[in-house]
Design a protein around this motif. Structure first.
Motif, PDB file in Angstrom:
ATOM      1  N   ALA A   9     -17.819 -19.137 -24.561  1.00  0.00           N
ATOM      2  CA  ALA A   9     -18.042 -19.688 -25.981  1.00  0.00           C
ATOM      3  C   ALA A   9     -17.296 -20.933 -25.934  1.00  0.00           C
ATOM      4  O   ALA A   9     -16.092 -21.161 -25.740  1.00  0.00           O
ATOM      5  N   ILE A  10     -17.775 -22.290 -26.462  1.00  0.00           N
ATOM      6  CA  ILE A  10     -17.464 -23.454 -26.571  1.00  0.00           C
ATOM      7  C   ILE A  10     -17.879 -24.121 -27.927  1.00  0.00           C
ATOM      8  O   ILE A  10     -18.716 -23.635 -28.690  1.00  0.00           O
ATOM      9  N   TYR A  11     -17.232 -25.132 -28.089  1.00  0.00           N
ATOM     10  CA  TYR A  11     -17.487 -26.126 -29.141  1.00  0.00           C
ATOM     11  C   TYR A  11     -18.269 -27.277 -28.641  1.00  0.00           C
ATOM     12  O   TYR A  11     -17.965 -27.979 -27.821  1.00  0.00           O
ATOM     13  N   THR A  12     -19.580 -27.370 -28.851  1.00  0.00           N
ATOM     14  CA  THR A  12     -20.642 -28.236 -27.917  1.00  0.00           C
ATOM     15  C   THR A  12     -20.338 -29.828 -28.195  1.00  0.00           C
ATOM     16  O   THR A  12     -20.699 -30.346 -27.296  1.00  0.00           O
ATOM     17  N   ALA A  13     -19.621 -30.073 -29.376  1.00  0.00           N
ATOM     18  CA  ALA A  13     -19.363 -31.617 -29.344  1.00  0.00           C
ATOM     19  C   ALA A  13     -18.066 -32.188 -28.228  1.00  0.00           C
ATOM     20  O   ALA A  13     -18.449 -33.098 -27.856  1.00  0.00           O
ATOM     21  N   ASP A  14     -17.597 -31.181 -27.622  1.00  0.00           N
ATOM     22  CA  ASP A  14     -16.755 -31.461 -26.283  1.00  0.00           C
ATOM     23  C   ASP A  14     -17.574 -32.028 -25.344  1.00  0.00           C
ATOM     24  O   ASP A  14     -17.031 -32.600 -24.265  1.00  0.00           O
ATOM     25  N   THR A  15     -19.065 -31.494 -25.219  1.00  0.00           N
ATOM     26  CA  THR A  15     -19.632 -31.661 -23.997  1.00  0.00           C
ATOM     27  C   THR A  15     -20.554 -32.825 -24.014  1.00  0.00           C
ATOM     28  O   THR A  15     -21.427 -33.000 -23.147  1.00  0.00           O
ATOM     29  N   GLN A  16     -20.522 -33.545 -25.146  1.00  0.00           N
ATOM     30  CA  GLN A  16     -21.665 -34.760 -25.327  1.00  0.00           C
ATOM     31  C   GLN A  16     -21.573 -35.542 -24.256  1.00  0.00           C
ATOM     32  O   GLN A  16     -22.954 -36.180 -23.869  1.00  0.00           O
ATOM     33  N   LYS A  17     -20.638 -35.918 -23.696  1.00  0.00           N
ATOM     34  CA  LYS A  17     -20.519 -37.198 -22.646  1.00  0.00           C
ATOM     35  C   LYS A  17     -20.361 -36.680 -21.359  1.00  0.00           C
ATOM     36  O   LYS A  17     -20.064 -37.117 -20.542  1.00  0.00           O
ATOM     37  N   SER A  42     -11.639 -27.847 -30.706  1.00  0.00           N
ATOM     38  CA  SER A  42     -11.948 -28.756 -29.629  1.00  0.00           C
ATOM     39  C   SER A  42     -10.977 -28.916 -28.657  1.00  0.00           C
ATOM     40  O   SER A  42      -9.800 -28.465 -28.730  1.00  0.00           O
ATOM     41  N   GLY A  43     -11.598 -28.552 -27.335  1.00  0.00           N
ATOM     42  CA  GLY A  43     -10.971 -28.718 -25.965  1.00  0.00           C
ATOM     43  C   GLY A  43     -10.567 -26.938 -25.565  1.00  0.00           C
ATOM     44  O   GLY A  43      -9.985 -27.031 -24.540  1.00  0.00           O
TER      45      GLY A  43
END
Length: 430
Positions: A76-84, A111-112
């Motif tokens: 389970a993640i916070y997707t904003a971390d993966t945008q780049k 985040s992270g």
């Protein structure tokens, strides 16, 4: 001229025996349906409900799922971390918790951070996607666990939101639904340990004829064993009814009438087999001439089973089926089974019909529509039917193989190989 009015219940025996006016099968079915009443309601354990019919509408007692649920094993993640994130420059996230199925997350994803999660487990707050485990690489460093993700993950991926299947209060099963494995699973999902169902109709079976022997009696000249009683017993159980008794009737009108009326005090309806033709010993004709009920019809424009007779008394049916096994079988499927459905709350009482190509000639002409026991087959995406064997109403052997009733229209030629015909499926009698 054919009439659509039910026969006069006060006609004498001679008129009922020899003055019968045939009606179409659909008209007969409609006359029966106008008298069908649903039975009483009872509450039974879910474990005993298979094959019964719901007596109440079932609403979703909760959202399904009632928590955000992971669709697979992963993180389970916070997707904003993966945008780049990319293969050349993956993002690294610290794993802060592991959530097996049945556990409640203790930590919020920020985040992270990431949480190891199993399929079906509750997604922690802060997480907006689950990345599948196969997409990640794992690294242990300084006593901590990290995962790498090589691409951007869209929001909501692999997460079933609250109520994504069903929202609380939604109608999921209308009353009259037949309970099967899938229905039981739904009822269990929403906490129905008990369920309200319609009571199974109680039925008495009577076989008429002095020629009948009990099933365990040895054969003697001029006698036959009572196979129809057992045929009806099985068909009733399959249809969801509850046979209470299975007896033979004497060839005596008053004794037989007394037995039938007594049975109607104890059951929901009565089925007889035999005794409905025009012979001197066909006692059901005389019983219908004398009783205080209404006769709905006493002749049908069909083969086999044209003398099939149905009456109603105090909203209880008396089905008088032919004594010939094939005709008895057809009469049950066309008239008795739909009645049992209706008494248990089923709303659609139409028999399951389909169109097929006839594989063999059926050259026997008839002034009435014929309902021929048949076998269904499939070739190159097409549906075919053929008669199961010799088509005589007295033959029992072919009943066991029939999976449909082929409808051969009335007329002088019968039907030919390649003709398109209508048929009633006996495999889909739900």
């Amino acid at each position: 001229m054919q009439t659509n009015e039910p026969p006069d219940k006060n006609k004498d025996s001679h008129s009922l025996r020899f003055g019968r006016k045939p009606i179409k099968v659909m008209e007969a079915q409609n006359r029966i349906r106008s008298h069908i009443q649903t039975g009483k309601v009872e509450t039974i354990p879910l474990t005993e409900s298979d094959g019964r019919y719901l007596a109440i509408d079932i609403l979703a007692s909760d959202d399904l799922p009632h928590f955000r649920r992971s669709g697979m094993d992963g993180f389970a993640i916070y997707t904003a971390d993966t945008q780049k994130a990319s293969r050349e420059n993956p993002v690294w996230l610290e794993v802060i918790e592991e959530i097996p199925c049945g556990s409640v997350p203790r930590k919020t994803i920020s985040s992270g951070k990431a949480t190891r999660i199993m399929t079906g487990a509750a997604v922690p707050d802060g997480a907006d996607a689950v990345v599948m485990i196969e997409m990640t690489n794992t690294l242990e460093k300084d006593g901590k666990t990290y995962i790498s993700i090589p691409r951007a993950i869209p929001q909501g991926e692999n997460i079933a939101p609250i109520g994504s299947e069903i929202n609380k209060g939604t109608l999921i099963l209308p009353k009259g639904t037949k309970i099967n494995a899938g229905v039981i699973a739904l009822l269990a999902t929403f906490g129905y340990a008990e369920v309200s169902v319609y009571q199974q109709p109680k039925v008495a079976i009577f076989a008429t004829g002095s020629e009948l022997l009990d099933v365990d009696e040895p054969l003697v000249p001029g006698k036959i064993r009572n196979s129809n009683g057992y045929l009806l017993l099985s068909l009733l159980q399959q249809a969801g009814a509850k046979p209470i008794s299975q007896l033979k009737l004497p060839d005596d009108v008053q004794q037989a009438k007394s037995a039938i009326l007594q049975a109607l005090d104890e059951v929901d309806f009565v089925i007889t087999t035999g005794g409905v033709s025009v012979g001197d010993y066909d006692i059901l004709v005389d019983i219908f001439a004398e009783w205080d009920g209404q006769m709905l019809f006493n002749k049908l424009a069909m083969r086999p089973g044209s003398p099939t007779t149905v009456g109603v008394r105090n909203q209880q049916f008396l089905f008088a089926l032919s004594g010939n096994p094939g005709a008895c079988f057809v009469g049950f499927e066309l008239f008795v089974r739909p009645t049992i459905w209706g008494m248990q709350g089923k709303t659609n009482l139409e028999l399951p019909m389909f169109t097929a190509t006839l594989l063999e000639d059926f050259s026997k002409p008839s002034p009435f529509d014929r309902y021929v026991r048949g076998i269904t087959s499939y070739q190159n995406g097409k549906v075919y039917v053929r008669p199961v064997g010799v088509e005589k109403s007295s033959i029992t052997l072919t009943i066991k193989d029939a999976d449909c009733l082929i409808i051969i229209p009335a007329g002088g030629r019968g039907a030919s190989t390649g003709d398109i015909v209508q048929a009633i499926s006996l495999k889909n009698m739900e």
